[in-house]
Every structure is written in structure tokens, then in C-alpha cells.
Design a protein around this motif. Structure first.
Motif, PDB file in Angstrom:
ATOM      1  N   THR A 223       0.277  -1.103  -0.192  1.00  0.00           N
ATOM      2  CA  THR A 223      -0.128   0.232  -0.001  1.00  0.00           C
ATOM      3  C   THR A 223       0.769   1.244   0.231  1.00  0.00           C
ATOM      4  N   ALA A 224       2.218   1.220   0.008  1.00  0.00           N
ATOM      5  CA  ALA A 224       3.057   2.166   0.465  1.00  0.00           C
ATOM      6  C   ALA A 224       4.421   2.591  -0.368  1.00  0.00           C
ATOM      7  N   LEU A 225       3.923   1.818  -2.185  1.00  0.00           N
ATOM      8  CA  LEU A 225       4.784   1.879  -2.728  1.00  0.00           C
ATOM      9  C   LEU A 225       4.773   2.989  -3.917  1.00  0.00           C
ATOM     10  N   GLU A 226       3.802   3.180  -4.153  1.00  0.00           N
ATOM     11  CA  GLU A 226       3.570   4.549  -5.020  1.00  0.00           C
ATOM     12  C   GLU A 226       4.306   5.550  -3.825  1.00  0.00           C
ATOM     13  N   GLU A 227       4.082   5.764  -2.979  1.00  0.00           N
ATOM     14  CA  GLU A 227       5.037   6.777  -2.305  1.00  0.00           C
ATOM     15  C   GLU A 227       6.309   6.681  -2.428  1.00  0.00           C
ATOM     16  N   ILE A 228       6.747   5.576  -1.461  1.00  0.00           N
ATOM     17  CA  ILE A 228       8.084   5.287  -1.447  1.00  0.00           C
ATOM     18  C   ILE A 228       8.855   5.029  -2.745  1.00  0.00           C
ATOM     19  N   CYS A 229       8.216   4.813  -4.289  1.00  0.00           N
ATOM     20  CA  CYS A 229       9.223   5.299  -5.272  1.00  0.00           C
ATOM     21  C   CYS A 229       9.211   6.354  -5.971  1.00  0.00           C
ATOM     22  N   SER A 230       8.222   6.986  -5.018  1.00  0.00           N
ATOM     23  CA  SER A 230       8.404   8.552  -5.781  1.00  0.00           C
ATOM     24  C   SER A 230       9.503   9.034  -4.742  1.00  0.00           C
ATOM     25  N   LEU A 231      10.082   8.774  -3.611  1.00  0.00           N
ATOM     26  CA  LEU A 231      10.863   9.423  -2.341  1.00  0.00           C
ATOM     27  C   LEU A 231      12.424   8.303  -3.115  1.00  0.00           C
ATOM     28  N   ILE A 232      12.377   7.593  -3.895  1.00  0.00           N
ATOM     29  CA  ILE A 232      13.520   7.076  -4.192  1.00  0.00           C
ATOM     30  C   ILE A 232      13.437   6.412  -5.436  1.00  0.00           C
ATOM     31  N   PRO A 233      13.106   7.843  -6.644  1.00  0.00           N
ATOM     32  CA  PRO A 233      13.445   7.414  -8.292  1.00  0.00           C
ATOM     33  C   PRO A 233      14.332   6.505  -8.967  1.00  0.00           C
ATOM     34  N   GLY A 234      15.848   6.662  -8.447  1.00  0.00           N
ATOM     35  CA  GLY A 234      17.078   5.934  -8.809  1.00  0.00           C
ATOM     36  C   GLY A 234      16.882   6.145 -10.151  1.00  0.00           C
ATOM     37  N   MET A 235      17.893   5.559 -10.814  1.00  0.00           N
ATOM     38  CA  MET A 235      18.508   6.345 -12.345  1.00  0.00           C
ATOM     39  C   MET A 235      16.688   6.299 -12.924  1.00  0.00           C
ATOM     40  N   LYS A 236      15.885   5.153 -13.189  1.00  0.00           N
ATOM     41  CA  LYS A 236      15.189   4.702 -14.316  1.00  0.00           C
ATOM     42  C   LYS A 236      13.799   4.885 -12.651  1.00  0.00           C
ATOM     43  N   SER A 237      13.561   3.742 -12.284  1.00  0.00           N
ATOM     44  CA  SER A 237      13.039   3.624 -11.549  1.00  0.00           C
ATOM     45  C   SER A 237      13.072   1.914 -10.768  1.00  0.00           C
ATOM     46  N   PRO A 238      12.595   2.412  -9.630  1.00  0.00           N
ATOM     47  CA  PRO A 238      13.568   1.663  -8.717  1.00  0.00           C
ATOM     48  C   PRO A 238      13.195  -0.197  -8.663  1.00  0.00           C
ATOM     49  N   THR A 239      13.820  -1.214  -8.434  1.00  0.00           N
ATOM     50  CA  THR A 239      13.029  -2.237  -8.889  1.00  0.00           C
ATOM     51  C   THR A 239      12.123  -2.970  -7.388  1.00  0.00           C
ATOM     52  N   VAL A 255      20.218   6.401  -3.899  1.00  0.00           N
ATOM     53  CA  VAL A 255      19.771   7.978  -3.448  1.00  0.00           C
ATOM     54  C   VAL A 255      21.163   8.795  -3.338  1.00  0.00           C
ATOM     55  N   GLY A 256      21.112   9.747  -3.764  1.00  0.00           N
ATOM     56  CA  GLY A 256      21.929  10.996  -4.016  1.00  0.00           C
ATOM     57  C   GLY A 256      22.559  11.069  -2.104  1.00  0.00           C
ATOM     58  N   GLU A 257      23.885  10.933  -2.265  1.00  0.00           N
ATOM     59  CA  GLU A 257      24.210  10.927  -0.843  1.00  0.00           C
ATOM     60  C   GLU A 257      24.165  12.117   0.169  1.00  0.00           C
ATOM     61  N   ASP A 258      23.186  13.389  -0.875  1.00  0.00           N
ATOM     62  CA  ASP A 258      23.531  15.182  -0.081  1.00  0.00           C
ATOM     63  C   ASP A 258      21.509  14.538   0.186  1.00  0.00           C
ATOM     64  N   VAL A 259      21.306  13.938  -0.346  1.00  0.00           N
ATOM     65  CA  VAL A 259      20.225  14.052   0.453  1.00  0.00           C
ATOM     66  C   VAL A 259      19.737  12.638   0.837  1.00  0.00           C
ATOM     67  N   PHE A 260      20.223  11.565   1.362  1.00  0.00           N
ATOM     68  CA  PHE A 260      19.899  10.472   1.933  1.00  0.00           C
ATOM     69  C   PHE A 260      19.360  10.603   3.109  1.00  0.00           C
ATOM     70  N   TRP A 261      20.049  11.393   4.360  1.00  0.00           N
ATOM     71  CA  TRP A 261      19.690  11.248   5.760  1.00  0.00           C
ATOM     72  C   TRP A 261      17.632  11.507   5.528  1.00  0.00           C
ATOM     73  N   GLU A 262      17.670  12.514   4.822  1.00  0.00           N
ATOM     74  CA  GLU A 262      16.720  13.335   4.667  1.00  0.00           C
ATOM     75  C   GLU A 262      15.763  12.561   4.573  1.00  0.00           C
ATOM     76  N   VAL A 263      15.585  11.611   3.193  1.00  0.00           N
ATOM     77  CA  VAL A 263      15.189  10.666   2.459  1.00  0.00           C
ATOM     78  C   VAL A 263      14.839   9.953   3.029  1.00  0.00           C
ATOM     79  N   THR A 264      15.834   8.933   3.550  1.00  0.00           N
ATOM     80  CA  THR A 264      15.571   8.390   4.562  1.00  0.00           C
ATOM     81  C   THR A 264      14.381   8.159   5.908  1.00  0.00           C
ATOM     82  N   GLY A 265      14.157   9.653   7.167  1.00  0.00           N
ATOM     83  CA  GLY A 265      13.334   9.765   7.660  1.00  0.00           C
ATOM     84  C   GLY A 265      11.764  10.288   7.064  1.00  0.00           C
TER      85      GLY A 265
END
Length: 285
Positions: A223-239, A255-265
Motif C-alpha cells: 500500500t506504500a509502494l507508490e509513495e516510496i517509489c516517488s521518494l527514491i526514483p533511482g536512475m530510471k525507476s526502483p526495482t 539515492v544521492g548522498e547529499d539527500v540520503f538522511w532526509e529521504v531515509t526519514g
């Protein structure tokens, strides 16, 4: 086959970081004792170990096809070389500094002053841009002691942490240039070494991309896949892989190192569990 000739600083932090970059690019050198030159055992590359201020001249004249050195040295020497890439290490800045007790309201402070430096060309350009008339004292080393012995009213020098300025009773007041290691090349490099250069740059880009990205794996409810994929889109899309537990999936992305902690939260708040973050050795886009 003609080898690509690379000039790097013969010792110091920049030298070590340049050699580490080559190792990261999978290039092994035959000379472990750091003599004047070394050949790679698995890539058509020869490394020349030189004084950093000699590298622009050697590259301009084609003695070396390419070189790694600080951007500050490239600009100061003003040789006819092509600056190809910023390499992301050996960062520093060239700054003006004055005695700590002095008041500073802006660059106009230096009108009529004497400034000691090992980088007169860069400083002269800055003063010309700011319409400042100052006397430049060119000295080869120990620039920071110049105000203390009465040679100058201020200095223009490389600053990393600022500790050397502090120890000599100085304060940094104006950053003129931010510098880092750069890759330079001989203008009009011949086709054979040019092809090798492009192979080397391809490896460098892969190594640089790996440094600024992380591979992330996590488990999440479907149920959370859509939201999570929007947070970590990857190079093309997540696996997305289904888990044995019904209604749950494993998501793999970058995920980019510069946004890693923000995205993890944000991932945690979205319902992600078992988040793993793995270093990337190479990343080819």
C-alpha cells in the motif's frame, strides 16, 4: 601502441588522492617506490611524477598528454591547456587574510596595502576586477609570516582549515577562488591518446558517481509502494520484488548522498522497514 601519459604531483596529499583515484578506476601501477615515472600493468597509461607547478608546462608542451593538479595552479600558471573535469577532491580556497586585530569592511581595505602571495596572477586579476591598487609581494613559501615580519599588510594564500592563519595571528576576510583537483589536457591531443583519455574519463565518471550515491534496499507494505517509489526514483525507476510475506515487497534503488538522511526519514514515515544502505563501487550512467 602509444601510451597515455599522465602527470601528477610527486608527493603530498594531492599525489596520494590522485593515485587513489587511479586505483578506484582499476588501474594498477608497476612502480611501488614512486620514482620519476611508472607504467600501468593493466591499462596503457604512464604516470610522470612532477612538481605541481611544472605540470601545466609539461602538459602544454605535450610531454604529458594530461595532468591532475589543483585548479589554482592551472589558473596561476596561465598555460595553454584544456581544463576537462573537476575531480571532487583536494578542495581548498584562495583567500585574502589580514592581522586579526584589523577591521575589515570590504575589498577596498587593500587599496594602498602590500599583500604577500605565491599566486600573483590570480590576485592581480582580482584586484583589477575590484579596481584596487595594491602592491603585490611575490614570495615562494611561508606566506603567512609576512605580516608578522613587516613584509606585507596582508596575505593571499591557500586556506583549508584556517588553523595556519590562526597560529600566525591572521583572519580570513575574502575568498577569491574555490579550488579542487582538475584534469587538464594538451590542446589538440592526438587521436590515439585521445581515445585512451576518453576511456580513462569514463572510468573516472563511474568512480565519481559511486562516491555521491548509495544503493538502498528496504521492505515496505504494498500500500506504500507508490509513495516510496516517488521518494527514491533511482536512475530510471526502483526495482520491486515480492516478499514471501503477502502484501509486502522489497524495493531496491539508488539515492544521492547529499539527500540520503532526509529521504531515509521520509521512507520510515511512509512505512519502510529493514532499510539497508550499501556503498556503490562503480556507477555507470
Amino acid at each position: 601502441m602509444r601510451m597515455l601519459k599522465l602527470a601528477i604531483q610527486k608527493n603530498g596529499r594531492l599525489s596520494e588522492q590522485s593515485l587513489e583515484l587511479l586505483r578506484t578506476c582499476g588501474i594498477r601501477l608497476s612502480n611501488g617506490d614512486r620514482k620519476l615515472r611508472a607504467a600501468s600493468t593493466n591499462f596503457p597509461l604512464e604516470v610522470l611524477f612532477l612538481r605541481d607547478d611544472d605540470i601545466p608546462q609539461y602538459v602544454e608542451q605535450g610531454v604529458a598528454d594530461i595532468g591532475i593538479l589543483g585548479k589554482n595552479e592551472v589558473l596561476e600558471k596561465a598555460r595553454k591547456v584544456e581544463m576537462l573535469d573537476q575531480l571532487g577532491f583536494a578542495a581548498c580556497r584562495l583567500s585574502l587574510a589580514i592581522p586579526r586585530e584589523e577591521s575589515y569592511a570590504g575589498p577596498a581595505y587593500f587599496n594602498g596595502k602590500r599583500v604577500a602571495t605565491s599566486y600573483p596572477r590570480i590576485l592581480q586579476r582580482f584586484f583589477a576586477e575590484q579596481q584596487i591598487e595594491a602592491e603585490i609581494e611575490e614570495i615562494g613559501g611561508s606566506v603567512e609570516i609576512a605580516p608578522g615580519i613587516g613584509l606585507a599588510d596582508g596575505i593571499f594564500d591557500i586556506v583549508s582549515t584556517g588553523s595556519t592563519l590562526l597560529m600566525n595571528g591572521l583572519k580570513e576576510v575574502e575568498t577569491v577562488l574555490c579550488s579542487e583537483a582538475v584534469l587538464i589536457a594538451t590542446p589538440g591531443i592526438a587521436s590515439e591518446p585521445l581515445a585512451l583519455l576518453e576511456q580513462l574519463r569514463f572510468r573516472i565518471r563511474a568512480a565519481q558517481n559511486a562516491v555521491i550515491h548509495k544503493y538502498i534496499l528496504l521492505n515496505a507494505p504494498d500500500t506504500a509502494l507508490e509513495e516510496i517509489c516517488s521518494l527514491i526514483p533511482g536512475m530510471k525507476s526502483p526495482t520491486i520484488l515480492p516478499l514471501a510475506r503477502e502484501g509486502w515487497s522489497s524495493i531496491h534503488s539508488v539515492v544521492g548522498e547529499d539527500v540520503f538522511w532526509e529521504v531515509t526519514g521520509q521512507l520510515k514515515r511512509a512505512g519502510a522497514e529493514g532499510i539497508l544502505v550499501v556503498p556503490i563501487e562503480k556507477m555507470i550512467l
